[in-house]
Design an enzyme around this catalytic site. Structure first.
Site, PDB file in Angstrom:
ATOM      1  N   SER A   1       0.370  -1.152   0.149  1.00 57.00           N
ATOM      2  CA  SER A   1       0.238   0.061   0.054  1.00 57.00           C
ATOM      3  C   SER A   1       0.662   1.100   0.188  1.00 57.00           C
ATOM      4  O   SER A   1       1.621   1.473   1.347  1.00 57.00           O
ATOM      5  CB  SER A   1      -0.945   0.173   1.545  1.00 57.00           C
TER       6      SER A   1
ATOM      7  N   HIS B   1      -1.134  -1.125  -4.117  1.00 56.72           N
ATOM      8  CA  HIS B   1      -2.512  -1.004  -3.860  1.00 56.72           C
ATOM      9  C   HIS B   1      -2.837   0.904  -3.320  1.00 56.72           C
ATOM     10  O   HIS B   1      -1.856   1.163  -2.722  1.00 56.72           O
ATOM     11  CB  HIS B   1      -2.708  -1.550  -2.045  1.00 56.72           C
TER      12      HIS B   1
ATOM     13  N   ASP C   1      -4.583   3.808  -2.224  1.00 57.33           N
ATOM     14  CA  ASP C   1      -6.206   4.257  -0.892  1.00 57.33           C
ATOM     15  C   ASP C   1      -5.939   5.077  -1.275  1.00 57.33           C
ATOM     16  O   ASP C   1      -5.515   6.150  -1.381  1.00 57.33           O
ATOM     17  CB  ASP C   1      -4.905   3.965   0.756  1.00 57.33           C
TER      18      ASP C   1
ATOM     19  N   MET D   1      -8.748   8.922  -0.460  1.00 52.86           N
ATOM     20  CA  MET D   1      -9.500   8.662   0.833  1.00 52.86           C
ATOM     21  C   MET D   1      -9.431  10.171   0.585  1.00 52.86           C
ATOM     22  O   MET D   1      -8.947  10.974   0.095  1.00 52.86           O
ATOM     23  CB  MET D   1      -8.388   8.816   2.345  1.00 52.86           C
TER      24      MET D   1
ATOM     25  N   HIS E   1      -8.114   0.712  -3.935  1.00 48.52           N
ATOM     26  CA  HIS E   1      -9.128   1.341  -2.885  1.00 48.52           C
ATOM     27  C   HIS E   1      -9.665   2.463  -2.643  1.00 48.52           C
ATOM     28  O   HIS E   1      -9.000   3.290  -2.009  1.00 48.52           O
ATOM     29  CB  HIS E   1      -8.381   0.792  -1.520  1.00 48.52           C
TER      30      HIS E   1
ATOM     31  N   MET F   1     -11.353   5.090  -0.347  1.00 48.11           N
ATOM     32  CA  MET F   1     -12.310   5.388   0.624  1.00 48.11           C
ATOM     33  C   MET F   1     -12.853   6.427   0.522  1.00 48.11           C
ATOM     34  O   MET F   1     -12.417   7.287   1.259  1.00 48.11           O
ATOM     35  CB  MET F   1     -11.659   5.534   1.970  1.00 48.11           C
TER      36      MET F   1
ATOM     37  N   MET G   1     -11.258  -5.475   5.815  1.00 49.19           N
ATOM     38  CA  MET G   1     -10.935  -4.259   6.662  1.00 49.19           C
ATOM     39  C   MET G   1     -10.387  -5.500   8.084  1.00 49.19           C
ATOM     40  O   MET G   1     -11.354  -5.777   8.541  1.00 49.19           O
ATOM     41  CB  MET G   1     -11.482  -3.247   6.788  1.00 49.19           C
TER      42      MET G   1
ATOM     43  N   ASP H   1      -6.799  -6.552   4.299  1.00 48.41           N
ATOM     44  CA  ASP H   1      -6.135  -5.066   4.502  1.00 48.41           C
ATOM     45  C   ASP H   1      -6.042  -4.203   6.372  1.00 48.41           C
ATOM     46  O   ASP H   1      -6.998  -4.225   6.644  1.00 48.41           O
ATOM     47  CB  ASP H   1      -6.561  -3.142   3.513  1.00 48.41           C
TER      48      ASP H   1
HETATM   49  C1  DX5 Z   1      -6.281   2.174   5.404  1.00 47.07           C
HETATM   50  C2  DX5 Z   1      -6.164   1.201   3.786  1.00 47.07           C
HETATM   51  C3  DX5 Z   1      -5.113   1.059   4.045  1.00 47.07           C
HETATM   52  C4  DX5 Z   1      -3.471   0.576   4.746  1.00 47.07           C
HETATM   53  C5  DX5 Z   1      -2.459  -0.005   5.726  1.00 47.07           C
HETATM   54  O1  DX5 Z   1      -7.114   2.842   5.950  1.00 47.07           O
HETATM   55  O2  DX5 Z   1      -6.414   1.094   3.544  1.00 47.07           O
HETATM   56  O3  DX5 Z   1      -4.647  -0.312   2.862  1.00 47.07           O
HETATM   57  O4  DX5 Z   1      -2.145   1.407   4.168  1.00 47.07           O
HETATM   58  O5  DX5 Z   1      -1.654   0.165   6.339  1.00 47.07           O
HETATM   59  P1  DX5 Z   1      -0.615  -1.108   7.184  1.00 47.07           P
HETATM   60  O6  DX5 Z   1      -0.790  -2.058   6.609  1.00 47.07           O
HETATM   61  O7  DX5 Z   1       0.060   0.192   7.614  1.00 47.07           O
HETATM   62  O8  DX5 Z   1      -1.816  -1.136   8.469  1.00 47.07           O
HETATM   63 ZN    ZN Z   2      -5.904   0.146   1.511  1.00 45.20          ZN
END
Ligand code: DX5
Ligand code: ZN
Length: 226
Positions: free
Chosen positions: A11, A35, A37, A39, A68, A70, A139, A177
């Protein structure tokens, strides 16, 4: 892709955002997916990157993108990430007005469709719509921030999903994740996950590519041990 039946997806949330291209290329030979993210400071309090950055980053690496989202209103925004060339686009069921309709649109746009389930959302109500999806992202933390502690109790959802897939002859990836690292990936693999997102465990390591290889070996040992 590196030819394993398991997927390891670093990620970029834990990467250096000023050097995203380099950070992506650092895991090209060892990771399966990148991956990404997204947000929006509404669905989650955190804010990361949006479509323009994703479009540029896609040009900077050969890795397939596991995007991903969010974000609020994925019904409106998700398609752009598929059209930009993401391999897979996962959106949160908590935010989607019409998850099945959106999955169909994502597939029509040439991407895989992913259903993401946050910490406090049960999985049972969504088992029946899984045939419309290619990935199920469960998650193992509350979505929003990297570096949180893995929550093993959330693996019950992975077990439920894995049993459901087996009984219905359904094929999709079960992706976990949050808090995935060398000391947690085995439990996730045992529960039935076959795709593993890791942010901190990869990008906080001195050698991210080696960290990916070590994670993969641990998960593969579980699968090989049956
Ligand atoms: C958090 C993200 C994850 C995040 C995981 O909401 O969706 O993808 O990067 O990070 P780690 O592996 O550090 O928990
Ligand atoms: Zn993620």
């Amino acid at each position: 892709m590196v030819g394993s039946s398991l997927i390891v997806a670093p990620s970029i949330l834990a990467a250096d955002f000023a050097r995203l291209g380099e950070e992506a290329r650092a895991v090209e030979g060892s990771a399966d997916w990148l991956h990404v993210d997204v947000m929006d400071n509404h669905f989650v309090p955190n804010l990361t990157i949006g479509l323009p950055v994703v479009e540029h980053l896609l040009k900077a690496t050969t890795l397939p993108f596991d995007t991903h989202l969010m974000i609020e209103a994925p019904d409106r925004w998700a398609l752009g990430y598929a059209e930009a060339g993401s391999y897979n686009v996962s959106f949160h069921v908590e935010a989607a007005a019409d998850p099945v309709g959106l999955a169909k649109n994502l597939r029509a746009a040439g991407s895989k469709a992913g259903l993401a389930i946050d910490r406090d959302t049960p999985i049972e109500p969504y088992l029946e719509i899984l045939p419309h999806f290619d990935t199920l992202l469960i998650m193992t933390i509350k979505a929003g921030f990297g570096g949180q502690k893995f929550m093993p109790e959330l693996l019950d959802k992975v077990r439920t999903a894995r049993r459901h897939l087996a009984s219905g002859h359904l094929e999709l990836r079960i992706e976990v994740d949050g808090g995935i690292a060398e000391d947690t990936i085995e439990a996730a693999a045992e529960a039935g996950a076959d795709a593993f997102v890791a942010g901190t465990a990869v990008y906080a390591a001195d050698d991210p590519a080696d960290a990916v290889r070590r994670l993969r070996r641990r998960a593969e040992a579980v699968v090989a041990g049956g």
